[in-house]
Write a protein that holds these residues in place. Structure first.
Motif, PDB file in Angstrom:
ATOM      1  N   HIS A  48      28.338 -42.276 -63.560  1.00 23.05           N
ATOM      2  CA  HIS A  48      27.387 -43.388 -63.915  1.00 23.05           C
ATOM      3  C   HIS A  48      27.485 -43.132 -65.648  1.00 23.05           C
ATOM      4  O   HIS A  48      27.042 -41.967 -65.952  1.00 23.05           O
ATOM      5  N   GLN A  49      27.404 -44.349 -66.153  1.00 20.45           N
ATOM      6  CA  GLN A  49      27.247 -44.081 -67.750  1.00 20.45           C
ATOM      7  C   GLN A  49      25.950 -43.474 -68.190  1.00 20.45           C
ATOM      8  O   GLN A  49      25.913 -42.693 -69.114  1.00 20.45           O
ATOM      9  N   GLU A  50      24.873 -43.855 -67.640  1.00 24.27           N
ATOM     10  CA  GLU A  50      23.652 -43.389 -68.078  1.00 24.27           C
ATOM     11  C   GLU A  50      23.557 -41.812 -67.984  1.00 24.27           C
ATOM     12  O   GLU A  50      23.141 -41.142 -68.811  1.00 24.27           O
ATOM     13  N   PHE A  51      24.181 -41.488 -66.857  1.00 22.92           N
ATOM     14  CA  PHE A  51      23.926 -39.806 -66.563  1.00 22.92           C
ATOM     15  C   PHE A  51      24.850 -39.411 -67.596  1.00 22.92           C
ATOM     16  O   PHE A  51      24.582 -38.210 -67.879  1.00 22.92           O
ATOM     17  N   LYS A  52      26.067 -39.741 -67.647  1.00 26.97           N
ATOM     18  CA  LYS A  52      27.064 -39.143 -68.506  1.00 26.97           C
ATOM     19  C   LYS A  52      26.522 -38.989 -70.006  1.00 26.97           C
ATOM     20  O   LYS A  52      27.022 -38.003 -70.492  1.00 26.97           O
ATOM     21  N   LEU A  66      18.323 -44.318 -56.606  1.00 26.13           N
ATOM     22  CA  LEU A  66      19.434 -45.075 -57.297  1.00 26.13           C
ATOM     23  C   LEU A  66      19.922 -46.154 -56.571  1.00 26.13           C
ATOM     24  O   LEU A  66      20.501 -47.419 -57.313  1.00 26.13           O
ATOM     25  N   PHE A  67      20.131 -46.087 -55.330  1.00 29.36           N
ATOM     26  CA  PHE A  67      20.912 -47.222 -54.722  1.00 29.36           C
ATOM     27  C   PHE A  67      20.155 -48.191 -53.934  1.00 29.36           C
ATOM     28  O   PHE A  67      20.364 -49.067 -53.471  1.00 29.36           O
ATOM     29  N   LEU A  68      18.914 -47.778 -53.607  1.00 29.04           N
ATOM     30  CA  LEU A  68      17.829 -48.682 -52.860  1.00 29.04           C
ATOM     31  C   LEU A  68      16.993 -49.195 -54.028  1.00 29.04           C
ATOM     32  O   LEU A  68      16.096 -48.648 -54.370  1.00 29.04           O
ATOM     33  N   ARG A  69      17.197 -50.571 -54.072  1.00 32.72           N
ATOM     34  CA  ARG A  69      16.283 -51.153 -55.162  1.00 32.72           C
ATOM     35  C   ARG A  69      14.931 -51.848 -54.393  1.00 32.72           C
ATOM     36  O   ARG A  69      13.889 -51.780 -55.008  1.00 32.72           O
ATOM     37  N   THR A 124      16.912 -41.253 -63.153  1.00 31.68           N
ATOM     38  CA  THR A 124      16.919 -42.354 -62.089  1.00 31.68           C
ATOM     39  C   THR A 124      16.024 -43.308 -62.150  1.00 31.68           C
ATOM     40  O   THR A 124      16.268 -44.717 -61.896  1.00 31.68           O
ATOM     41  N   LYS A 125      14.888 -43.103 -62.293  1.00 29.93           N
ATOM     42  CA  LYS A 125      13.526 -43.888 -62.083  1.00 29.93           C
ATOM     43  C   LYS A 125      13.590 -45.103 -63.538  1.00 29.93           C
ATOM     44  O   LYS A 125      13.417 -46.178 -63.278  1.00 29.93           O
ATOM     45  N   LYS A 126      14.092 -44.379 -64.621  1.00 32.40           N
ATOM     46  CA  LYS A 126      14.307 -45.113 -65.680  1.00 32.40           C
ATOM     47  C   LYS A 126      15.500 -46.230 -65.707  1.00 32.40           C
ATOM     48  O   LYS A 126      15.300 -47.429 -66.108  1.00 32.40           O
ATOM     49  N   ILE A 127      16.629 -45.690 -64.986  1.00 34.70           N
ATOM     50  CA  ILE A 127      17.675 -46.844 -64.811  1.00 34.70           C
ATOM     51  C   ILE A 127      17.192 -47.814 -64.045  1.00 34.70           C
ATOM     52  O   ILE A 127      17.523 -48.996 -64.081  1.00 34.70           O
ATOM     53  N   ARG A 128      16.343 -47.308 -62.931  1.00 32.80           N
ATOM     54  CA  ARG A 128      16.217 -48.587 -61.878  1.00 32.80           C
ATOM     55  C   ARG A 128      15.148 -49.520 -62.785  1.00 32.80           C
ATOM     56  O   ARG A 128      15.005 -50.623 -62.146  1.00 32.80           O
TER      57      ARG A 128
END
Length: 183
Positions: free
Chosen positions: A88-92, A50-53, A177-181
């Motif tokens: 996090h909006q997506e997780f919520k 999530l945090f490391l792009r 998480t992968k989808k968000i990234r």
């Protein structure tokens, strides 16, 4: 189907020798700790994904998030994943509040048992026949000069290992998480 660390306990009607009991206790403790290491690694993957792009983010990540050992405890990762899911909006949007709370509670339950299994000792010299008969793991916590016994039902520990729910939830979170990234 059981998880990779699960196994069937001997039937309650089978009388165990002291040695069989000790071996069973050690196997359950070892398998449970291995199971938790998989959960811990999965949380690490989710949080770092999530945090490391890209790889250039890692030095800053290592200097700000990890401690001197470059590791965060299982408990810390539970706090982080709970905060991520809550804020996090997506997780919520994707994970309902009741499920988010249940994930945190289940992980904390597992963490408490993990700490007991990792930091307490079993007495293998004088084993109580009641513990063998009732399939109870008795560990001793030594703190501040006092020894306190802690009891765990073997069946409850194996039920935790064999329940796929938490691993399935973490797999869903990892996929999200992968989808968000990717966006």
């Amino acid at each position: 189907m059981s998880e990779p660390f699960g196994f069937d306990l001997p039937d309650n009607s089978k009388e165990l020798t002291d040695k069989e009991y000790v071996n069973l206790v050690n196997r359950i403790r070892g398998n449970f700790l291995s199971y938790v290491s998989v959960l811990d690694s999965t949380l690490t993957v989710i949080i770092s994904d999530l945090f490391l792009r890209d790889k250039n983010d890692f030095p800053l990540w290592a200097k700000t998030v990890f401690d001197e050992d470059r590791t965060a405890s299982f408990g810390t990762k539970i706090v982080w994943i709970s905060r991520i899911m809550k804020n996090h909006q997506e997780f919520k949007k994707e994970i309902e509040e009741k499920t988010r709370i249940k994930i945190q509670q289940k992980l904390n339950e597992i963490r408490e048992i993990r700490n007991d299994f990792a930091h307490n000792f079993a007495q293998n010299k004088k084993i109580e026949s009641e513990n063998i008969k009732n399939r109870i793991i008795k560990l001793y916590d030594f703190e501040e000069g006092m020894t306190t016994p802690k009891l765990f039902k073997m069946e409850e520990i194996m039920d935790l290992i064999n329940d796929p729910w938490i691993l399935e939830q973490l797999e869903k979170i990892e996929a999200l998480t992968k989808k968000i990234r990717e966006n």
